[in-house]
Motif scaffolding. Structure first.
Motif, mmCIF file in Angstrom:
data_model
loop_
_atom_site.group_PDB
_atom_site.id
_atom_site.type_symbol
_atom_site.label_atom_id
_atom_site.label_comp_id
_atom_site.label_asym_id
_atom_site.label_seq_id
_atom_site.Cartn_x
_atom_site.Cartn_y
_atom_site.Cartn_z
ATOM 1 N N LEU A 13 0.823 -1.212 0.000
ATOM 2 C CA LEU A 13 0.000 0.000 0.000
ATOM 3 C C LEU A 13 0.854 1.258 0.000
ATOM 4 O O LEU A 13 0.603 2.192 -0.768
ATOM 5 C CB LEU A 13 -0.930 -0.002 1.218
ATOM 6 C CG LEU A 13 -2.226 -0.797 1.094
ATOM 7 C CD1 LEU A 13 -2.940 -0.842 2.440
ATOM 8 C CD2 LEU A 13 -3.131 -0.167 0.048
ATOM 9 N N THR A 16 2.423 1.767 -3.396
ATOM 10 C CA THR A 16 1.422 2.211 -4.368
ATOM 11 C C THR A 16 1.087 3.684 -4.172
ATOM 12 O O THR A 16 1.023 4.472 -5.130
ATOM 13 C CB THR A 16 0.141 1.371 -4.237
ATOM 14 O OG1 THR A 16 0.462 -0.009 -4.440
ATOM 15 C CG2 THR A 16 -0.894 1.802 -5.263
ATOM 16 N N ASP A 169 -13.423 -5.658 2.366
ATOM 17 C CA ASP A 169 -12.608 -4.915 1.395
ATOM 18 C C ASP A 169 -11.270 -5.606 1.176
ATOM 19 O O ASP A 169 -10.795 -5.721 0.032
ATOM 20 C CB ASP A 169 -12.374 -3.483 1.882
ATOM 21 C CG ASP A 169 -13.615 -2.621 1.779
ATOM 22 O OD1 ASP A 169 -14.534 -3.003 1.015
ATOM 23 O OD2 ASP A 169 -13.676 -1.578 2.455
ATOM 24 N N ASN A 170 -10.667 -6.065 2.269
ATOM 25 C CA ASN A 170 -9.369 -6.718 2.142
ATOM 26 C C ASN A 170 -9.485 -8.021 1.351
ATOM 27 O O ASN A 170 -8.666 -8.317 0.467
ATOM 28 C CB ASN A 170 -8.786 -7.001 3.526
ATOM 29 C CG ASN A 170 -7.344 -7.479 3.461
ATOM 30 O OD1 ASN A 170 -6.518 -6.890 2.778
ATOM 31 N ND2 ASN A 170 -7.036 -8.537 4.181
ATOM 32 N N LYS A 172 -11.730 -8.784 -0.841
ATOM 33 C CA LYS A 172 -12.029 -8.462 -2.243
ATOM 34 C C LYS A 172 -10.768 -8.019 -2.982
ATOM 35 O O LYS A 172 -10.562 -8.357 -4.150
ATOM 36 C CB LYS A 172 -13.106 -7.383 -2.317
ATOM 37 C CG LYS A 172 -14.492 -7.855 -1.915
ATOM 38 C CD LYS A 172 -15.493 -6.697 -1.955
ATOM 39 C CE LYS A 172 -16.875 -7.167 -1.511
ATOM 40 N NZ LYS A 172 -17.839 -6.032 -1.460
ATOM 41 N N ASP A 173 -9.927 -7.240 -2.299
ATOM 42 C CA ASP A 173 -8.685 -6.784 -2.922
ATOM 43 C C ASP A 173 -7.784 -7.967 -3.269
ATOM 44 O O ASP A 173 -7.198 -8.023 -4.355
ATOM 45 C CB ASP A 173 -7.940 -5.829 -1.993
ATOM 46 C CG ASP A 173 -8.610 -4.468 -1.888
ATOM 47 O OD1 ASP A 173 -9.454 -4.166 -2.755
ATOM 48 O OD2 ASP A 173 -8.290 -3.716 -0.946
ATOM 49 N N SER A 176 -9.180 -9.873 -6.212
ATOM 50 C CA SER A 176 -8.889 -9.174 -7.480
ATOM 51 C C SER A 176 -7.443 -9.398 -7.898
ATOM 52 O O SER A 176 -7.154 -9.608 -9.090
ATOM 53 C CB SER A 176 -9.168 -7.674 -7.330
ATOM 54 O OG SER A 176 -10.535 -7.432 -7.082
ATOM 55 N N PHE A 177 -6.543 -9.358 -6.924
ATOM 56 C CA PHE A 177 -5.134 -9.597 -7.218
ATOM 57 C C PHE A 177 -4.924 -11.003 -7.767
ATOM 58 O O PHE A 177 -4.217 -11.202 -8.761
ATOM 59 C CB PHE A 177 -4.301 -9.383 -5.951
ATOM 60 C CG PHE A 177 -2.864 -9.803 -6.089
ATOM 61 C CD1 PHE A 177 -1.952 -8.970 -6.716
ATOM 62 C CD2 PHE A 177 -2.426 -11.024 -5.609
ATOM 63 C CE1 PHE A 177 -0.617 -9.341 -6.861
ATOM 64 C CE2 PHE A 177 -1.105 -11.416 -5.737
ATOM 65 C CZ PHE A 177 -0.196 -10.572 -6.370
ATOM 66 N N ASN A 208 -8.120 -17.751 -2.337
ATOM 67 C CA ASN A 208 -8.463 -16.583 -1.522
ATOM 68 C C ASN A 208 -8.747 -16.990 -0.084
ATOM 69 O O ASN A 208 -8.354 -16.303 0.868
ATOM 70 C CB ASN A 208 -9.673 -15.874 -2.135
ATOM 71 C CG ASN A 208 -9.859 -14.470 -1.576
ATOM 72 O OD1 ASN A 208 -8.886 -13.769 -1.329
ATOM 73 N ND2 ASN A 208 -11.099 -14.067 -1.401
ATOM 74 N N PHE A 215 -1.846 -10.504 2.078
ATOM 75 C CA PHE A 215 -1.406 -10.204 0.726
ATOM 76 C C PHE A 215 -0.118 -10.954 0.401
ATOM 77 O O PHE A 215 0.066 -11.432 -0.729
ATOM 78 C CB PHE A 215 -1.185 -8.706 0.548
ATOM 79 C CG PHE A 215 -0.684 -8.347 -0.820
ATOM 80 C CD1 PHE A 215 -1.569 -8.234 -1.877
ATOM 81 C CD2 PHE A 215 0.667 -8.150 -1.052
ATOM 82 C CE1 PHE A 215 -1.109 -7.932 -3.152
ATOM 83 C CE2 PHE A 215 1.130 -7.852 -2.320
ATOM 84 C CZ PHE A 215 0.243 -7.735 -3.375
#
Length: 462
Positions: A13, A16, A169-170, A172-173, A176-177, A208, A215
């Motif tokens: 994070l 980024t 949210d975590n 989902k992130d 997506s990754f 997942n 991550f």
């Protein structure tokens, strides 16, 4: 301040955000601490580094900081509070208050020295950062170390935010990754008979779940899958247990990766010996080193890259770069016998071994006028081989970390000091490290006294 467990994505994070701010010209500084790189883990360097980064990003700040340095040449030796005031608060306060926000990022603050070493820096950042102009914003990422949380959570101007692994949210992130990386792997392996939607939604959802919100798990798993046979590698991971905690999820992944990479060789005594020696050296090295330096210091029968090349999912390495573990959590896994079992690396043992190897190397290399220099008025730009440089800079660090069985190195150390102390000082001068030698010798002297050695009076360490 953003905090969370190891592997939760804090550094990803911050990197980024730093890249986005750099594109818009709003990044004032980006400091990423790394305990494995000594220069990046010294709390005493932080304020000066922030000032340098800000000065580099804005000519106005650069001129102001340059004036301070010209006026106070010894400021680098001043207390941190004085540096903070003179290099940051006062120069920045002269700029208009209408300035657009400028962000300073301190990533992995928990790797900035020990709790004792960073106490002054923490107190300064926590209690005095509100004195900076309002356009200066600071983002700090860290593990939830007690001393760091205690320093910041009581400050009204500091917003604390935890990276919650189990948040929607975590998850989902990370999902997506995983979808993105699996699509890349599928595209890279077009010669393999992979279905157009390989590995399928069920497999990605299973990955997942196994990530448990980490991550670093997802990233390492993708690196592992992205091998010679992605289908087989994916099956290895999916056969592993679904873990309920972050740590156990990493343990399962690292064991799976190691077993798949080298299980066929683990019962080979030569491989086991090489793996332990090489990985132990990588973990305890004071700064990241190359495979060539590992070869010189360890003198193995086989080049270290023969072993390292099989561990691409957990090590970062290529022909032109230093060898690094991809994430601190892998080093922690290998250093815990309860977590990794047969893969255990005894850091204390390997530190002592590396201390001995450094001394042996220097005994062979050091001599009077090692670079055959002559008197000249022109600057000298000589250097030393990488392995010799590492040994010169780090041997005292490794020795001073020996807490048990120090007597095993006592005689060797005495002989080295008798024969090569002056030669080492000369080599450190060639390496432009002379200023650190006095502090290093003082630490060695303290260690010698604590261990109760009674060296020959002719050795003068003062």
């Amino acid at each position: 301040m953003l905090y969370g467990v190891a592997g939760s994505g804090k550094s990803t994070l911050s990197t980024t955000i730093a890249n986005l701010l750099r594109e818009t010209g709003r990044l004032g500084a980006f400091i990423f601490f790394n305990r494995d790189v000594e220069e990046r883990s010294r709390p005493s360097n932080v304020i000066r580094t922030l000032a340098y980064c800000l000065a580099s990003s804005d000519p106005r700040i650069g001129a102001l900081v340059a004036t301070v340095i010209e006026t106070i040449p010894s400021i680098s030796e001043s207390p941190l509070s004085f540096q903070f005031r003179k290099l940051l608060i006062e120069p920045l306060s002269t700029l208009p208050t209408t300035e657009a926000p400028v962000v300073l990022i301190l990533d992995a603050l928990d790797e900035c020295g020990s709790a004792e070493d960073r106490s002054s820096l923490l107190a300064l950042l926590a209690a005095e950062s509100f004195r900076l102009p309002s356009f200066i914003r600071i983002l700090i990422t860290s593990r939830a170390e007690f001393d760091i949380r205690r320093a910041f959570e009581v400050q009204p101007h500091v917003l604390m935010h935890e990276l919650a692994l189990a948040s929607d949210d975590n998850m989902k992130d990370i999902l997506s990754f995983l979808r993105s990386r699996m699509a890349e792997i599928r595209s890279k392996n077009s010669s393999l008979p992979l279905m157009h939607d390989w590995p399928g939604d069920a497999a990605i959802l299973a990955l997942n779940r196994r990530a448990a919100g980490l991550f670093v798990w997802a990233s390492t798993a993708c690196r592992f899958v992205d091998g010679h046979d992605p289908r087989r590698n994916l099956e290895h991971i999916l056969r592993g247990d679904v873990s309920t905690t972050a740590e156990s999820a990493l343990d399962v992944l690292y064991r799976t990766a190691l077993e798949a990479a080298v299980a066929d060789r683990w019962h080979d005594e030569c491989f086991r010996t090489d793996f332990c020696s090489i990985m132990g050296t990588i973990l305890v090295a004071r700064n990241p080193i190359s495979d060539k330096t590992i070869d010189v210091l360890l003198s193995l029968e086989r080049p270290s890259r023969h072993t390292i090349s099989r561990l691409g999912c957990v090590l970062h390495w290529n022909d032109t770069e230093l060898v690094r573990v991809l994430h601190p959590s892998f080093a922690e896994f290998l250093s815990s016998p309860l977590r990794c079992g047969t893969w255990y690396i005894d850091a204390l043992l390997h530190n002592r071994d590396l201390a001995v190897l450094c001394l042996r190397h220097l005994e062979l290399i050091l001599k009077r006028n090692i670079c055959s220099l002559t008197f000249t008025s022109t600057p000298v730009h000589e250097t030393l081989p990488e392995a010799t440089s590492y040994a010169c800079i780090s041997w005292i660090d490794h020795i001073c970390m020996i807490a048990e069985h120090a007597e095993m190195i006592g005689d060797m150390l005495e002989q080295f000091l008798l024969q090569h102390l002056v030669h080492w000082l000369e080599a450190m001068s060639v390496l432009k490290k002379s200023r650190s030698t006095i502090a290093s010798i003082n630490r060695l002297l303290e260690w010698v006294h604590v261990c109760g050695f009674n060296f020959t009076p002719s050795i003068n360490l003062q």
